[in-house]
Design a protein around this motif. Structure first.
Motif, PDB file in Angstrom:
ATOM      1  N   HIS A 274      16.205  -9.655  12.615  1.00  0.00           N
ATOM      2  CA  HIS A 274      15.360  -9.646  14.094  1.00  0.00           C
ATOM      3  C   HIS A 274      14.458  -8.177  14.008  1.00  0.00           C
ATOM      4  CE1 HIS A 274      14.842  -9.549  18.471  1.00  0.00           C
ATOM      5  NE2 HIS A 274      14.455 -10.847  18.276  1.00  0.00           N
ATOM      6  N   ASN A 275      13.394  -8.077  14.655  1.00  0.00           N
ATOM      7  CA  ASN A 275      12.582  -7.359  14.803  1.00  0.00           C
ATOM      8  C   ASN A 275      13.508  -5.981  15.636  1.00  0.00           C
ATOM      9  OD1 ASN A 275       9.880  -6.086  16.995  1.00  0.00           O
ATOM     10  ND2 ASN A 275       9.963  -6.033  14.672  1.00  0.00           N
ATOM     11  N   SER A 276      14.280  -6.225  16.244  1.00  0.00           N
ATOM     12  CA  SER A 276      15.007  -5.085  17.059  1.00  0.00           C
ATOM     13  C   SER A 276      16.102  -4.578  15.989  1.00  0.00           C
ATOM     14  CB  SER A 276      15.885  -5.807  18.150  1.00  0.00           C
ATOM     15  OG  SER A 276      16.535  -6.664  17.794  1.00  0.00           O
ATOM     16  N   GLY A 277      16.205  -4.838  14.860  1.00  0.00           N
ATOM     17  CA  GLY A 277      16.929  -4.525  13.773  1.00  0.00           C
ATOM     18  C   GLY A 277      16.197  -3.712  12.816  1.00  0.00           C
ATOM     19  N   HIS A 278      14.987  -3.559  12.553  1.00  0.00           N
ATOM     20  CA  HIS A 278      14.337  -3.058  11.708  1.00  0.00           C
ATOM     21  C   HIS A 278      14.721  -1.511  11.582  1.00  0.00           C
ATOM     22  CE1 HIS A 278      12.199  -6.726  11.079  1.00  0.00           C
ATOM     23  NE2 HIS A 278      11.051  -6.361  11.716  1.00  0.00           N
ATOM     24  N   TYR A 279      14.996  -1.015  12.684  1.00  0.00           N
ATOM     25  CA  TYR A 279      15.382   0.619  12.545  1.00  0.00           C
ATOM     26  C   TYR A 279      16.567   0.775  11.520  1.00  0.00           C
ATOM     27  CZ  TYR A 279      19.803  -0.432  14.929  1.00  0.00           C
ATOM     28  OH  TYR A 279      20.959  -0.644  15.488  1.00  0.00           O
ATOM     29  N   THR A 280      17.169  -0.295  11.317  1.00  0.00           N
ATOM     30  CA  THR A 280      18.709  -0.273  10.298  1.00  0.00           C
ATOM     31  C   THR A 280      18.310   0.069   8.800  1.00  0.00           C
ATOM     32  OG1 THR A 280      18.718  -2.510   9.892  1.00  0.00           O
ATOM     33  CG2 THR A 280      19.849  -1.861  11.907  1.00  0.00           C
ATOM     34  N   ILE A 281      17.071  -0.282   8.352  1.00  0.00           N
ATOM     35  CA  ILE A 281      16.874   0.014   7.172  1.00  0.00           C
ATOM     36  C   ILE A 281      16.835   1.485   6.689  1.00  0.00           C
ATOM     37  CG2 ILE A 281      14.988   0.006   5.429  1.00  0.00           C
ATOM     38  CD1 ILE A 281      13.530  -2.195   7.052  1.00  0.00           C
TER      39      ILE A 281
END
Length: 383
Positions: A274-281
């Protein structure tokens, strides 16, 4: 259980989520075969093999199943009935079709969450409140009307402010059944969490984050959210309850409303990355994409925790209709300390289109630092 020595996955869908999933697969030696209709789709550039076909082409999906050990999904716009015929022949889908069944229709999803005792906004099928009289017995204006299927990034969501707008909407949409009606929630902020579960039942939860929407499209993510330990624990318990009840394998995104009364309500579930999880990269030890791969290939899950005190993620949304790769703007953004620019390879821009995102790792969680960083990025991109 998937044979870990084979390491071949299929992805139905070829957009930026599949692209980032494919990049993560490269890092762990997993072969990726993508089913997508267009040679220009983002994931084509990283796939080991591509089956060019619409995502609802069952013959193509059957061929995909013969090439891989497990098939996963980039989005939830799938034909469960058709795919079940393939599952009955031994094609392995993760998450399973049975775990997707309660989630794809928003009314079904609401009813499923309510049956688990998970808090959601007050809701009803639109055909049950088709008249103003029926509506006002249950809700006060404003209300929210949502398409039950195929709505995302604000598409299919309508805020109805008064009786006149209600009548106008139904004159344009005379069929009530494809919609649900919800109470409008005057939330303080929106929160999100990526939650994963493995084939063995292991659960790993990424941090609770704040998501900021504009025109019902996620524009910014702040990690971690400024929330009490009690609020974080409550969100984690909801996520675990949901994963267990679904017998879910893979990762899903949970969107929350935090009300002025400090009540946490589940807004929507996205059964995928999900878009809200892109920071996890960049910000987490294990990204949402790596976590999903670990889950669906039958391995142990990774550490979902932050490896930086804080981070912000900003979507690079289209602000004009143009053909451009915005190279100069991207170069300027990449020079911000601790910034990583992700560009999805889309050269056709139009207002609101997700063209890429930027994640910046921060040394502290001070609101001033976050606000300054967000303003700097948006001033560069939208200037």
């Amino acid at each position: 259980m998937v044979n870990p020595t084979q390491k071949r996955i299929g992805i139905i869908g070829g957009g930026q989520l599949a692209w980032m999933l494919g990049l993560a697969a490269r890092d762990v030696g997993i072969t990726v075969v993508v089913q997508t209709p267009n040679a220009t789709d983002s994931a084509v550039t990283i796939a080991d093999e591509v089956i060019y076909a619409p995502i609802d082409d069952l013959a193509a999906t059957q061929a995909l199943g013969q090439k891989v050990d497990v098939i996963t999904f980039e989005n939830e716009f799938v034909d469960l009935v058709g795919l079940q015929r393939l599952a009955d022949t031994g094609v392995c889908f993760r998450p399973s079709l049975s775990s997707l069944t309660p989630l794809l229709d928003k009314l079904d999803q609401r009813q499923f969450l309510a049956s688990l005792g998970l808090p959601v906004p007050k809701f009803v099928g639109a055909d049950h409140v088709s008249t103003i009289a029926g509506l006002t017995q249950k809700f006060q204006f404003p209300v929210v009307i949502k398409a039950r299927r195929h709505g995302y990034d604000g598409q299919g969501t309508f805020v109805i402010k008064d009786a006149g707008a209600w009548d106008v909407f139904w004159q344009a949409h005379p069929d009530f059944k494809p919609f649900l009606v919800e109470a409008f929630v005057p939330f303080r902020c929106e929160l999100g969490m990526m939650a994963a579960r493995s084939t063995s039942g292991e659960i790993a939860l990424h941090p609770l984050v704040e998501t900021q929407q504009e025109n019902q499209v996620c524009r910014r993510v702040i990690a971690p959210a400024k929330a009490s330990l009690e609020m974080i624990t409550q969100a984690q318990a909801m996520a675990a309850t949901l994963l267990e009840a679904l017998d879910f394998v893979g990762i899903l995104g949970i969107e929350f409303f935090l009300t002025d009364a400090d009540q946490l309500l589940i807004n929507e579930i996205a059964p995928r990355t999900h878009n809200s999880g892109h920071y996890t990269i960049e910000a987490c030890h294990t990204s949402q994409f790596a976590q999903h791969l670990l889950a669906i290939t039958g391995r142990g899950l990774g550490n979902p925790g932050l490896q930086s005190p804080a981070a912000v993620m900003i979507n690079l949304l289209g602000f004009e209709t143009a053909t451009s790769d915005y190279g100069e703007k991207r170069q300027t953004l990449s020079q911000i300390p601790q910034a990583t620019v992700h560009w999805y390879g889309k050269t056709q821009a139009y207002p609101g289109r997700k063209l890429g995102h930027v994640t910046v790792l921060l040394h502290n969680q001070e609101p001033e630092t976050m606000t300054k960083t967000l303003s700097q990025i948006e001033s560069i991109w939208y200037s």
